[in-house]
Each structure stands twice: as structure tokens, then as C-alpha cells.
Design a protein around this motif. Structure first.
Motif, PDB file in Angstrom:
ATOM      1  N   UNK A  82     -37.403 -31.881 -13.834  1.00 38.73           N
ATOM      2  CA  UNK A  82     -36.170 -31.279 -14.365  1.00 38.73           C
ATOM      3  C   UNK A  82     -35.305 -32.320 -15.088  1.00 38.73           C
ATOM      4  N   UNK A  83     -35.248 -33.523 -14.547  1.00 34.49           N
ATOM      5  CA  UNK A  83     -34.404 -34.542 -15.197  1.00 34.49           C
ATOM      6  C   UNK A  83     -34.969 -34.883 -16.572  1.00 34.49           C
ATOM      7  N   UNK A  84     -36.291 -34.867 -16.667  1.00 35.92           N
ATOM      8  CA  UNK A  84     -36.923 -35.201 -17.930  1.00 35.92           C
ATOM      9  C   UNK A  84     -36.511 -34.202 -19.015  1.00 35.92           C
ATOM     10  N   UNK A  85     -36.293 -32.946 -18.614  1.00 38.83           N
ATOM     11  CA  UNK A  85     -35.894 -31.922 -19.579  1.00 38.83           C
ATOM     12  C   UNK A  85     -34.393 -31.936 -19.842  1.00 38.83           C
ATOM     13  N   UNK A  86     -33.659 -32.655 -19.017  1.00 42.87           N
ATOM     14  CA  UNK A  86     -32.203 -32.697 -19.157  1.00 42.87           C
ATOM     15  C   UNK A  86     -31.816 -33.408 -20.454  1.00 42.87           C
ATOM     16  N   UNK A  87     -30.836 -32.853 -21.137  1.00 45.14           N
ATOM     17  CA  UNK A  87     -30.394 -33.408 -22.411  1.00 45.14           C
ATOM     18  C   UNK A  87     -29.372 -34.521 -22.139  1.00 45.14           C
ATOM     19  N   UNK A  88     -29.829 -35.755 -22.238  1.00 51.22           N
ATOM     20  CA  UNK A  88     -28.968 -36.873 -21.860  1.00 51.22           C
ATOM     21  C   UNK A  88     -27.766 -37.035 -22.796  1.00 51.22           C
ATOM     22  N   UNK A  89     -27.822 -36.429 -23.981  1.00 50.14           N
ATOM     23  CA  UNK A  89     -26.673 -36.554 -24.869  1.00 50.14           C
ATOM     24  C   UNK A  89     -25.462 -35.833 -24.252  1.00 50.14           C
TER      25      UNK A  89
ATOM     26  N   UNK B  44     -21.854 -33.158 -14.762  1.00 52.83           N
ATOM     27  CA  UNK B  44     -22.711 -32.611 -15.816  1.00 52.83           C
ATOM     28  C   UNK B  44     -24.190 -32.675 -15.452  1.00 52.83           C
ATOM     29  N   UNK B  45     -24.654 -33.842 -14.993  1.00 55.27           N
ATOM     30  CA  UNK B  45     -26.094 -33.914 -14.740  1.00 55.27           C
ATOM     31  C   UNK B  45     -26.492 -33.147 -13.480  1.00 55.27           C
ATOM     32  N   UNK B  46     -25.808 -33.410 -12.372  1.00 54.00           N
ATOM     33  CA  UNK B  46     -26.191 -32.768 -11.104  1.00 54.00           C
ATOM     34  C   UNK B  46     -26.234 -31.236 -11.224  1.00 54.00           C
ATOM     35  N   UNK B  47     -25.190 -30.582 -11.759  1.00 54.64           N
ATOM     36  CA  UNK B  47     -25.282 -29.116 -11.863  1.00 54.64           C
ATOM     37  C   UNK B  47     -26.444 -28.645 -12.730  1.00 54.64           C
ATOM     38  N   UNK B  48     -26.810 -29.461 -13.702  1.00 55.20           N
ATOM     39  CA  UNK B  48     -27.880 -29.029 -14.595  1.00 55.20           C
ATOM     40  C   UNK B  48     -29.275 -29.308 -14.060  1.00 55.20           C
ATOM     41  N   UNK B  49     -29.377 -30.153 -13.029  1.00 50.39           N
ATOM     42  CA  UNK B  49     -30.714 -30.388 -12.465  1.00 50.39           C
ATOM     43  C   UNK B  49     -30.837 -29.746 -11.089  1.00 50.39           C
ATOM     44  N   UNK B  50     -29.947 -28.784 -10.805  1.00 54.64           N
ATOM     45  CA  UNK B  50     -29.924 -28.137  -9.500  1.00 54.64           C
ATOM     46  C   UNK B  50     -31.268 -27.542  -9.081  1.00 54.64           C
ATOM     47  N   UNK B  51     -31.972 -26.860  -9.993  1.00 49.94           N
ATOM     48  CA  UNK B  51     -33.266 -26.307  -9.572  1.00 49.94           C
ATOM     49  C   UNK B  51     -34.195 -27.404  -9.039  1.00 49.94           C
ATOM     50  N   UNK B  52     -34.173 -28.562  -9.658  1.00 46.67           N
ATOM     51  CA  UNK B  52     -35.005 -29.669  -9.208  1.00 46.67           C
ATOM     52  C   UNK B  52     -34.564 -30.161  -7.842  1.00 46.67           C
ATOM     53  N   UNK B  53     -33.245 -30.201  -7.629  1.00 47.62           N
ATOM     54  CA  UNK B  53     -32.738 -30.652  -6.331  1.00 47.62           C
ATOM     55  C   UNK B  53     -33.151 -29.654  -5.251  1.00 47.62           C
ATOM     56  N   UNK B  54     -33.015 -28.351  -5.559  1.00 46.70           N
ATOM     57  CA  UNK B  54     -33.416 -27.323  -4.598  1.00 46.70           C
ATOM     58  C   UNK B  54     -34.871 -27.506  -4.207  1.00 46.70           C
ATOM     59  N   UNK B  55     -35.740 -27.646  -5.194  1.00 51.53           N
ATOM     60  CA  UNK B  55     -37.160 -27.798  -4.900  1.00 51.53           C
ATOM     61  C   UNK B  55     -37.399 -29.066  -4.081  1.00 51.53           C
ATOM     62  N   UNK B  56     -36.726 -30.144  -4.455  1.00 54.39           N
ATOM     63  CA  UNK B  56     -36.925 -31.404  -3.745  1.00 54.39           C
ATOM     64  C   UNK B  56     -36.510 -31.269  -2.286  1.00 54.39           C
ATOM     65  N   UNK B  57     -35.380 -30.590  -2.046  1.00 53.98           N
ATOM     66  CA  UNK B  57     -34.921 -30.400  -0.666  1.00 53.98           C
ATOM     67  C   UNK B  57     -35.951 -29.591   0.116  1.00 53.98           C
TER      68      UNK B  57
END
Ligand SMILES: Nc1ncnc2c1ncn2[C@@H]1O[C@H](COP(=O)(O)OP(=O)(O)OP(=O)(O)O)[C@@H](O)[C@H]1O
Ligand SMILES: [Mg+2]
Lengths: 289, 369
Positions: free
Chosen positions: A172-179, A198-211
Motif C-alpha cells: 500500500x505504501x508503494x502505491x501512496x502518492x508521496x507528493x 496524510x500518509x497514515x490515513x491513506x495507508x489504512x488498508x495496509x495497516x489493517x491487513x498488517x495488524x
């Protein structure tokens, strides 16, 4: 060839998979479920008589304590794992050497799981690497007992499931738009604020899966507390194994398994639901428009 | 709001061995609509990112209102950016995107609401405030990002090709809106674009860049009418080029040159030249007349050439003719259709035509001894 109507193809293709899941997943769970409602036989098996004895035995405060301890260890371990996995995945996603780093993450899987756990005895043991190192630099004089307690269990769980947390987070982070981080900085956010808001809310699905990928295997774990744990870190998995192999109370170990499965399922559903509400909101608005 | 004044002094920037910006000097006035114009890869974005604080120059100084701001991090500079790809936060609604800077500053809820609505009104998006960015059109997204960048009340707004992802019609419309917003808020705009039309139409001044160097800074009129060199002449608008040697110099700054393709031509000159110098002269296509009949009663020093129509492109409001002269050089000529439907014999493909222009309409871009 009238038998092969178009709509049946799907079923035909998935038949081997269905067979596999039924035989190796559904049927064992059903057996466990049924056994948990049977009477224990004194030779070690089950008697074909309906009984709630196994569930009655669960009301034991000792057992409740073990469940709470298991929850504690799994939650703490999951938190540490994800806290370590987020910066690691962020680093990998932004690195020039993504492929090599990902490869390094996967390398431990080439070694047997049990051997990797035993390796921690060599690291944390009384004569292990950490103790010797601390003695050599003069920080301690005597060996300290690092193994056989809940913190050793937590450390090893974090170690064992870190790759499972890193991989979904990375994707998910890889798809995150760092700009977006630059935009946040531009609008007045500090580096830390830009990550948190900005980043944490946008990578939430990845965090959910990781948890989930950490919590579920941690909650049902048996090998890690067995090898590096002590009296303070008996987990539900150990009780099940103990009831099954030592006490030979099959219905009780089955009932504990059922409770464990139900608890995990409820927990997971709640967790996913909590994290999904946002996406649903978006969808709802989309429908309104 | 009060606009800021930017001064860029001898800024250089290299990525590795590659020098992207070479000795950039600029002074952007308070409240100015200033454009950085140049082809792709010339370093416009890099210069903008240095002003925004995302990039640090290899050397040079950057002043905002007289203060050196290179040491100030981007979140502390009174400069905000409108990004080319909008960079809206996908997890926040339009309202929350615009409110983002205010929430960071811990404004009161009532103030946030008032201010966000004010800025959403400015970009005419109040009816969409509950939507998420994914539910907006490109033009709406760009408007949100403009409102979001303005709500901090910066003294300079940086815009990096804000319209390039939009279609032509919408681009035109948003450009006018941007101009209106600029007039309303009164702050300095630094606008990056590779579209000369865009730059010409809204800028107070334009800096034309190429390969990390600023070639010319001037008003749209200066840049169009007196380009400093061939590149600028060619990059801004269309131009016809011809090269010739000076034969004689007139009193009225009119020189006669001898060209290989067209023989002797007259052109205007404001630079000192000597007989024998080589001149490169450009003539804008809209300044050339075209007709099938030989022009009569023309003033002296008018250049008349004969050729045939090699190609013609009808664009509605005008037609552009590619007139081939003496089987060699092609002249591009624009003819506005002011009275087109009354033309008794419109110019057709392959027609023999006369083209003519006054010496004053030729512009000498380069002189070589
Ligand atoms: N981070 C970077 N590392 C290396 N080279 C870079 C970097 N950023 C930009 N460049 C190079 O610097 C040059 C100028 O880039 P810049 O983005 O400023 O161009 P531009 O004028 O904005 O072009 P465009 O109109 O295509 O956006 C390009 O050749 C680009 O490849
Ligand atoms: Mg650019």
C-alpha cells in the motif's frame, strides 16, 4: 455436449479448490465443533454422548486469565510489529533497492519456523549473544535471564510475523502518492504531521491487513510460548495442546479451540468494520451524487 | 492580502553532474502575475520547487520581501503551491482539504467554517464541499487545490502547470478564472507553463527559459514583438525566418538585405549594423498580407513575394496559408476572416498568390558580423 452449459464452467474449474477446502478445512473444523459437545472418554478419546462439560470447564477463572494473557501478548506484539513495519516498509518503498530489500525480507522463510525460534535461544539465552555482549561491554556483571518470560515471547512473535506485516504495508505504501506529503508540508504541516495526517490515513488498508496478519497467528500461537515462554506466558494454544496431549481431554481442547475461533472471528470482523466505515461513507456519498 | 516580492540571485542547481539551472537571476514584483515559460525539461519546475522550499539550490540566494528564505523550511514560508497533479488528499472531503491548513493552525471550528466557505465561494465550489476528490472533475479538483493553497493567505502563490491536465476549453475558462482570482486576492502569482498562449494571455511579465537559462524577461508584448533571439521568436507564436547580408542602411532605420531565397528585402532595425553583416529576420505570419492579385498603391519599402499555396489550414476564425516561394522557402501567412464570406474569389490550394509586408514588421533577431 449439453452437460457443459456455459454457467457450469466456473464450478468445474473451482471443483478441486472446493474439494481441498472441504476436506482439509471445513471438515476438521466441523469435527472440532462436534467433539466439543461430546463427553470425554477415559482412554483419551470421545464418547458419542452430548455434553456441555467441556464448555462448563471454561468458566474456570484460571482459563479466563490465560485468555486475557493471550490477548495482552498478541495485542502488544501486534502493536510493536506494526510500529516497526510502517517505517521499514516506507523505507523500502522509497528506496532505489526495493527488489533487493524485499528479497531480504523474504529470506528468513527459507529456514524452518521452529529452527528460527530456537535460534532466539542462542541469542537471548544465559550464554547467548546478548548476555555475552552486555558482559563484554561491561554493562552487566552476571548473566540475566532474558528467556522464558512474556517479553521473550513478544519479541519472538514480533520477529516471526514482521515480514507478514511488512509485505502488505509495503504494497500500500508503494502505491501512496508521496507528493501528498510535499503538499501537506507546503500547507504548513511539519514532517511528523504530514505523516500522521496524510500518509497514515491513506495507508489504512495496509495497516489493517498488517495488524490482522500479526494478531491472528499470534493469538493462536503455540510454538513460540512453548519454546521461549515461561510460567507467565502460557497462551491459549498451549492449553489446547496440553489438554490434547497430556491431559487427553479432547472435548475440552475442542471447546477451547471453538471459543478461540469464535473470539478471533468476532474480533477480526469488528476491526475490519471499524476500518471500513470510512470507505462506506465515501461509497454512500457516491450513490447520493 | 499583500503580495510578496521575490528576488532570485545567481541560483544554480545540479542533480549529480547535470546542471539544471544556470545562474538564474529574477526579480518578481509585489502582486505581479509572473510566468516561467519554456519547453519541457528546461528547469521550470525545479526553480519553482526551490522557491517553494522542496529543493535546495547548489548555490545562490533567494529573497522574499528582502529576507533570505533559503534556510526556512517549506511549511514556514509564506508561499503556497498549486500542484500540477492537484495533490488533493484523497481521504478528506473538499471542505476538509481546504480546511487542512487551518486545522494545523488550530483555528476555531466556527472560524474554519467561515473561512473555508469564503474560499470555496471564490472558486465557485461551495455546492461540492461534501464530495471526496475522487468524485470531482479535473477542473473542480484544480479549483479545490487553488482554494486550499490560498486559504493560508500566502504572499506568493506558485502554480506548476495547473491547467495542463485539462482540455482546451476548460483550460481557457480556468485561466480566465485564475486571472480574476489574481485580481481579487492581489498576491504575487508565479505561473509555470510550457504553453506560450497561456503565458501571453494572463502574465504581467514572462521569463522565457531554455536549458536552465533565462533567455528573456519582459512583458508579453516585448517578448512577442521583440524576441531577443531565434529561439524566443520561434517558441513564442509562429514566425517566418529569413537570413540575408546587409546591402545598405537607410536613415529611418530601414536596412536592405540580400537574401539567398528572395533577393532583396527591406527590414526595420534598431541595432547598429554595417554593410556586410548577416541578419536573421523574423516576420510574424499575421503581419503578412496575401492576395491573388498584385497589390497596388503600396508604400515604399514593402516586400512583395510571389508564390503558390502549398497548404492551407482553415481554423474557423482564420486560415493559415503555407506559401511556397521560388520552390524553396515556405512562408506562413495568417488571414483573419473578417470579411471572408464576401470574398469574391477566396484563395484556394495551389493558387498563385502575392504576399507582402512592410519593412517595419520585420524584426531582426540576430546580427552576425
Ligand atoms: N530529482 C531529480 N533528479 C535528477 N534529475 C532531475 C530531478 N528533477 C528534475 N531533474 C531533471 O532536471 C531537468 C529539469 O526538470 P524540471 O522538472 O525542472 O523541468 P520542467 O521545465 O519543469 O519540465 P516539464 O515542462 O516537462 O515539467 C530535467 O532534465 C529533469 O530530468
Ligand atoms: Mg515541470
Amino acid at each position: 455436449m449439453k452437460i457443459f452449459k456455459k454457467k457450469n464452467y466456473g464450478q468445474i474449474y473451482t471443483a478441486p479448490l472446493m474439494f481441498w477446502i472441504t476436506v482439509f478445512f471445513v471438515i476438521p473444523i466441523l469435527i472440532i465443533f462436534v467433539f466439543s459437545f461430546l463427553k470425554k472418554s477415559y482412554t483419551g478419546g470421545v464418547l458419542p454422548q452430548f455434553s456441555l462439560d467441556a464448555y462448563g470447564a471454561l468458566a474456570n477463572p484460571q482459563f479466563v486469565k490465560v485468555v486475557l494473557k493471550t490477548l495482552f501478548i498478541s495485542i502488544v506484539a501486534s502493536i510493536f510489529t506494526v510500529l516497526l513495519a510502517i517505517p521499514t516498509s516506507y523505507y523500502i518503498a522509497r528506496s532505489k533497492y526495493k527488489d533487493i530489500l524485499l528479497f531480504l525480507i523474504i529470506i528468513p522463510f527459507w529456514t524452518n519456523f521452529l529452527i528460527r525460534i530456537y535460534a532466539w535461544i542462542a541469542i537471548l539465552g544465559n550464554n547467548g549473544f546478548v548476555n555475552n555482549f552486555l558482559i563484554n561491554i561491561g554493562l552487566i556483571e552476571e548473566h540475566v535471564q532474558l528467556l522464558y518470560n512474556q517479553w521473550a515471547v513478544i519479541i519472538v512473535i514480533v520477529y516471526a510475523y514482521l515480514p507478514f506485516a511488512i509485505l502488505p504495508l509495503y504494497s500500500t505504501i508503494e502505491k501512496f502518492d508521496f507528493s501528498l506529503l510535499e503538499a501537506a508540508r507546503d500547507l504548513g504541516a511539519t514532517k511528523f504531521q504530514s505523516i500522521m495526517k496524510v500518509m497514515i490515513p491513506n495507508i489504512k488498508p495496509g495497516i489493517t491487513t498488517a495488524v490482522l496478519f500479526t494478531f491472528i497467528p499470534a493469538f493462536g500461537n503455540y510454538a513460540i510460548p512453548e519454546i521461549v515462554g515461561g510460567k507467565d506466558s502460557v497462551m491459549v494454544g498451549n492449553i489446547i495442546a496440553n489438554q490434547l496431549r497430556v491431559v487427553r481431554n479432547w472435548p475440552l481442547s475442542a471447546s477451547i479451540s471453538v471459543v478461540l475461533t469464535v473470539l478471533t472471528t468476532i474480533g477480526v470482523l469488528l476491526f475490519v468494520q471499524l476500518n471500513k466505515s470510512k470507505t462506506d461513507e465515501i461509497r454512500k456519498i457516491k450513490e447520493d451524487v | 492580502m499583500i503580495g510578496g516580492e521575490i528576488k532570485v540571485e545567481k541560483i544554480n542547481k545540479s542533480f549529480g553532474n547535470f546542471q539544471v539551472l544556470k545562474d538564474i537571476n529574477l526579480q518578481i514584483k509585489k502582486g505581479e502575475f509572473f510566468s516561467l515559460l519554456g519547453p519541457s525539461g528546461c528547469g521550470k519546475t525545479t526553480l519553482l520547487r526551490i522557491i517553494a522550499g522542496f529543493e535546495y539550490p547548489s548555490d545562490g540566494i533567494l529573497y522574499l520581501d528582502g529576507k533570505d528564505i533559503l534556510g526556512v523550511p517549506s511549511n514556514k514560508r509564506h508561499v503556497n503551491t498549486v500542484f500540477q497533479n492537484y495533490a488533493l488528499f484523497p481521504h478528506l472531503t473538499v471542505f476538509e482539504n481546504v480546511a487542512f491548513p487551518l486545522r494545523l493552525k488550530k483555528y476555531k471550528e466556527s472560524e474554519i467554517k467561515k473561512k473555508v466557505e469564503e474560499y470555496l465561494d471564490l472558486v465557485r465550489l461551495n455546492s461540492h464541499k461534501k464530495k471526496y476528490p475522487s468524485q470531482l472533475s479535473g477542473g473542480q479538483k484544480q479549483r479545490v487545490s487553488i482554494a486550499r493553497a490560498l486559504i493560508n493567505e500566502p504572499s506568493v502563490l506558485l502554480l506548476d502547470e495547473p491547467l495542463s491536465a485539462l482540455d482546451a476549453k476548460l483550460r481557457q475558462q480556468l485561466l480566465i478564472e485564475l486571472d480574476t482570482i489574481h485580481d481579487k486576492v492581489g498576491i504575487t502569482f508565479v505561473y509555470v507553463t510550457h504553453d506560450q498562449q497561456e503565458a501571453l494571455s494572463v502574465s504581467d511579465r514572462i521569463a522565457v527559459m531554455k536549458d536552465g537559462v533565462i533567455l528573456q524577461i519582459g512583458t508579453p508584448y516585448e517578448i512577442y514583438e521583440s524576441p531577443v533571439n531565434m529561439f524566443v521568436a520561434d517558441f513564442i507564436g509562429e514566425s517566418n525566418l529569413t537570413t540575408g547580408k546587409v546591402v545598405s542602411v537607410n536613415e529611418d532605420k530601414i536596412v536592405k538585405i540580400n537574401t539567398e531565397e528572395h533577393g532583396e528585402l527591406y527590414t526595420y532595425l534598431d541595432k547598429p549594423v554595417q554593410v556586410g553583416d548577416t541578419l536573421k529576420v523574423t516576420i510574424r505570419p499575421e503581419k503578412i498580407r496575401i492576395a491573388t492579385k498584385k497589390p497596388e498603391n503600396i508604400p515604399p519599402n514593402t516586400n512583395v513575394l510571389v508564390g503558390y499555396v502549398d497548404e492551407l489550414i482553415y481554423t474557423g476564425s482564420e486560415t493559415s496559408y503555407f506559401v511556397k516561394i521560388a520552390q524553396k522557402n515556405v512562408f506562413r501567412v495568417f488571414k483573419q476572416h473578417i470579411v471572408y464570406f464576401m470574398d469574391e474569389n477566396p484563395i484556394k490550394w495551389k493558387d498563385e498568390v502575392y504576399i507582402w509586408w512592410y519593412a517595419n514588421d520585420g524584426f531582426t533577431v540576430e546580427v552576425t558580423k
